[in-house]
Scaffold this motif. Structure first.
Motif, PDB file in Angstrom:
ATOM      1  N   LEU A 151       0.825  -1.205   0.000  1.00  0.00           N
ATOM      2  CA  LEU A 151       0.000   0.000   0.000  1.00  0.00           C
ATOM      3  C   LEU A 151       0.864   1.263   0.000  1.00  0.00           C
ATOM      4  O   LEU A 151       0.604   2.199  -0.751  1.00  0.00           O
ATOM      5  CB  LEU A 151      -0.929  -0.008   1.210  1.00  0.00           C
ATOM      6  CG  LEU A 151      -1.920   1.137   1.316  1.00  0.00           C
ATOM      7  CD1 LEU A 151      -2.825   1.199   0.098  1.00  0.00           C
ATOM      8  CD2 LEU A 151      -2.742   0.988   2.589  1.00  0.00           C
ATOM      9  N   LEU A 162       2.287   1.754  -3.453  1.00  0.00           N
ATOM     10  CA  LEU A 162       1.307   2.318  -4.391  1.00  0.00           C
ATOM     11  C   LEU A 162       1.155   3.819  -4.179  1.00  0.00           C
ATOM     12  O   LEU A 162       1.065   4.580  -5.148  1.00  0.00           O
ATOM     13  CB  LEU A 162      -0.048   1.629  -4.217  1.00  0.00           C
ATOM     14  CG  LEU A 162      -0.137   0.176  -4.655  1.00  0.00           C
ATOM     15  CD1 LEU A 162      -1.486  -0.417  -4.247  1.00  0.00           C
ATOM     16  CD2 LEU A 162       0.084   0.043  -6.148  1.00  0.00           C
ATOM     17  N   ARG A 163       1.159   4.246  -2.932  1.00  0.00           N
ATOM     18  CA  ARG A 163       1.054   5.672  -2.612  1.00  0.00           C
ATOM     19  C   ARG A 163       2.285   6.420  -3.103  1.00  0.00           C
ATOM     20  O   ARG A 163       2.176   7.455  -3.763  1.00  0.00           O
ATOM     21  CB  ARG A 163       0.901   5.859  -1.112  1.00  0.00           C
ATOM     22  CG  ARG A 163       0.895   7.318  -0.672  1.00  0.00           C
ATOM     23  CD  ARG A 163       1.241   7.508   0.765  1.00  0.00           C
ATOM     24  NE  ARG A 163       2.566   6.974   1.037  1.00  0.00           N
ATOM     25  CZ  ARG A 163       3.065   6.743   2.248  1.00  0.00           C
ATOM     26  NH1 ARG A 163       2.342   6.976   3.305  1.00  0.00           N
ATOM     27  NH2 ARG A 163       4.275   6.273   2.403  1.00  0.00           N
ATOM     28  N   VAL A 220       0.256   5.739  -7.717  1.00  0.00           N
ATOM     29  CA  VAL A 220      -0.755   4.892  -8.349  1.00  0.00           C
ATOM     30  C   VAL A 220      -2.127   5.129  -7.739  1.00  0.00           C
ATOM     31  O   VAL A 220      -3.142   5.046  -8.427  1.00  0.00           O
ATOM     32  CB  VAL A 220      -0.352   3.394  -8.236  1.00  0.00           C
ATOM     33  CG1 VAL A 220      -1.430   2.482  -8.785  1.00  0.00           C
ATOM     34  CG2 VAL A 220       0.980   3.151  -8.936  1.00  0.00           C
ATOM     35  N   ILE A 221      -2.167   5.431  -6.444  1.00  0.00           N
ATOM     36  CA  ILE A 221      -3.434   5.703  -5.773  1.00  0.00           C
ATOM     37  C   ILE A 221      -3.393   7.096  -5.147  1.00  0.00           C
ATOM     38  O   ILE A 221      -2.326   7.615  -4.820  1.00  0.00           O
ATOM     39  CB  ILE A 221      -3.766   4.644  -4.694  1.00  0.00           C
ATOM     40  CG1 ILE A 221      -2.684   4.609  -3.612  1.00  0.00           C
ATOM     41  CG2 ILE A 221      -3.958   3.280  -5.320  1.00  0.00           C
ATOM     42  CD1 ILE A 221      -3.005   3.699  -2.450  1.00  0.00           C
ATOM     43  N   SER A 222      -4.557   7.676  -4.996  1.00  0.00           N
ATOM     44  CA  SER A 222      -4.657   9.015  -4.411  1.00  0.00           C
ATOM     45  C   SER A 222      -4.478   8.952  -2.897  1.00  0.00           C
ATOM     46  O   SER A 222      -4.556   7.889  -2.283  1.00  0.00           O
ATOM     47  CB  SER A 222      -6.026   9.619  -4.734  1.00  0.00           C
ATOM     48  OG  SER A 222      -7.032   8.885  -4.059  1.00  0.00           O
ATOM     49  N   LYS A 223      -4.280  10.120  -2.297  1.00  0.00           N
ATOM     50  CA  LYS A 223      -4.157  10.193  -0.836  1.00  0.00           C
ATOM     51  C   LYS A 223      -5.436   9.710  -0.163  1.00  0.00           C
ATOM     52  O   LYS A 223      -5.384   9.037   0.872  1.00  0.00           O
ATOM     53  CB  LYS A 223      -3.849  11.622  -0.388  1.00  0.00           C
ATOM     54  CG  LYS A 223      -2.446  12.062  -0.726  1.00  0.00           C
ATOM     55  CD  LYS A 223      -2.190  13.465  -0.225  1.00  0.00           C
ATOM     56  CE  LYS A 223      -0.789  13.913  -0.562  1.00  0.00           C
ATOM     57  NZ  LYS A 223      -0.471  15.233  -0.023  1.00  0.00           N
ATOM     58  N   GLU A 260      -7.650   7.522  -1.358  1.00  0.00           N
ATOM     59  CA  GLU A 260      -7.748   6.065  -1.467  1.00  0.00           C
ATOM     60  C   GLU A 260      -6.749   5.386  -0.528  1.00  0.00           C
ATOM     61  O   GLU A 260      -7.054   4.358   0.077  1.00  0.00           O
ATOM     62  CB  GLU A 260      -7.513   5.593  -2.897  1.00  0.00           C
ATOM     63  CG  GLU A 260      -7.761   4.106  -3.050  1.00  0.00           C
ATOM     64  CD  GLU A 260      -7.811   3.636  -4.486  1.00  0.00           C
ATOM     65  OE1 GLU A 260      -7.836   2.414  -4.656  1.00  0.00           O
ATOM     66  OE2 GLU A 260      -7.828   4.465  -5.406  1.00  0.00           O
ATOM     67  N   PHE A 261      -5.573   5.970  -0.387  1.00  0.00           N
ATOM     68  CA  PHE A 261      -4.584   5.439   0.553  1.00  0.00           C
ATOM     69  C   PHE A 261      -5.158   5.414   1.969  1.00  0.00           C
ATOM     70  O   PHE A 261      -5.063   4.407   2.670  1.00  0.00           O
ATOM     71  CB  PHE A 261      -3.300   6.267   0.505  1.00  0.00           C
ATOM     72  CG  PHE A 261      -2.311   5.897   1.571  1.00  0.00           C
ATOM     73  CD1 PHE A 261      -1.516   4.773   1.439  1.00  0.00           C
ATOM     74  CD2 PHE A 261      -2.174   6.673   2.711  1.00  0.00           C
ATOM     75  CE1 PHE A 261      -0.604   4.418   2.418  1.00  0.00           C
ATOM     76  CE2 PHE A 261      -1.266   6.330   3.705  1.00  0.00           C
ATOM     77  CZ  PHE A 261      -0.477   5.202   3.551  1.00  0.00           C
ATOM     78  N   GLN A 266      -8.299   5.396   2.894  1.00  0.00           N
ATOM     79  CA  GLN A 266      -9.382   4.417   2.982  1.00  0.00           C
ATOM     80  C   GLN A 266      -8.837   2.997   3.120  1.00  0.00           C
ATOM     81  O   GLN A 266      -9.289   2.228   3.965  1.00  0.00           O
ATOM     82  CB  GLN A 266     -10.279   4.492   1.748  1.00  0.00           C
ATOM     83  CG  GLN A 266     -11.132   5.728   1.695  1.00  0.00           C
ATOM     84  CD  GLN A 266     -11.893   5.817   0.386  1.00  0.00           C
ATOM     85  OE1 GLN A 266     -11.623   5.102  -0.570  1.00  0.00           O
ATOM     86  NE2 GLN A 266     -12.855   6.733   0.340  1.00  0.00           N
ATOM     87  N   ARG A 267      -7.867   2.661   2.280  1.00  0.00           N
ATOM     88  CA  ARG A 267      -7.288   1.317   2.325  1.00  0.00           C
ATOM     89  C   ARG A 267      -6.532   1.074   3.630  1.00  0.00           C
ATOM     90  O   ARG A 267      -6.570  -0.019   4.183  1.00  0.00           O
ATOM     91  CB  ARG A 267      -6.354   1.091   1.140  1.00  0.00           C
ATOM     92  CG  ARG A 267      -7.057   0.969  -0.180  1.00  0.00           C
ATOM     93  CD  ARG A 267      -6.073   0.600  -1.254  1.00  0.00           C
ATOM     94  NE  ARG A 267      -6.654   0.558  -2.562  1.00  0.00           N
ATOM     95  CZ  ARG A 267      -6.020   0.080  -3.621  1.00  0.00           C
ATOM     96  NH1 ARG A 267      -4.792  -0.382  -3.513  1.00  0.00           N
ATOM     97  NH2 ARG A 267      -6.604   0.067  -4.798  1.00  0.00           N
TER      98      ARG A 267
END
Length: 71
Positions: free
Chosen positions: A46, A49-50, A54-57, A59-60, A62-63
């Motif tokens: 995770l 990806l951050r 690849v993923i937004s702050k 989404e980070f 949330q995950r």
């Protein structure tokens, strides 16, 4: 080999706990360690990806919340 072979050599409270829970203390400790390793690997992935964008702050966050609240 029987599904109850894990009870061999146990006695007293250890035997009662193993019968009622389906595993020995060592079994449960092993399972917990494997779960910790899995969570650590997911956490590292995770963060990667951050860091790679690849993923937004959002989404980070949330995950991350999902990962650590679902222990």
């Amino acid at each position: 080999m029987s599904e109850w072979d894990f009870l061999w050599g146990l006695s007293g409270e250890d035997l009662e706990n193993a019968i009622s829970s389906g595993g020995t203390d060592d079994d449960w400790a092993y399972s917990e360690e494997q779960e910790r390793k899995k969570r650590k690997m997911e956490w590292e992935n995770l963060k990667s990806l951050r860091d790679e964008g690849v993923i937004s702050k959002e989404e980070f966050k949330q995950r991350k919340t999902y990962l650590f609240l679902n222990k």
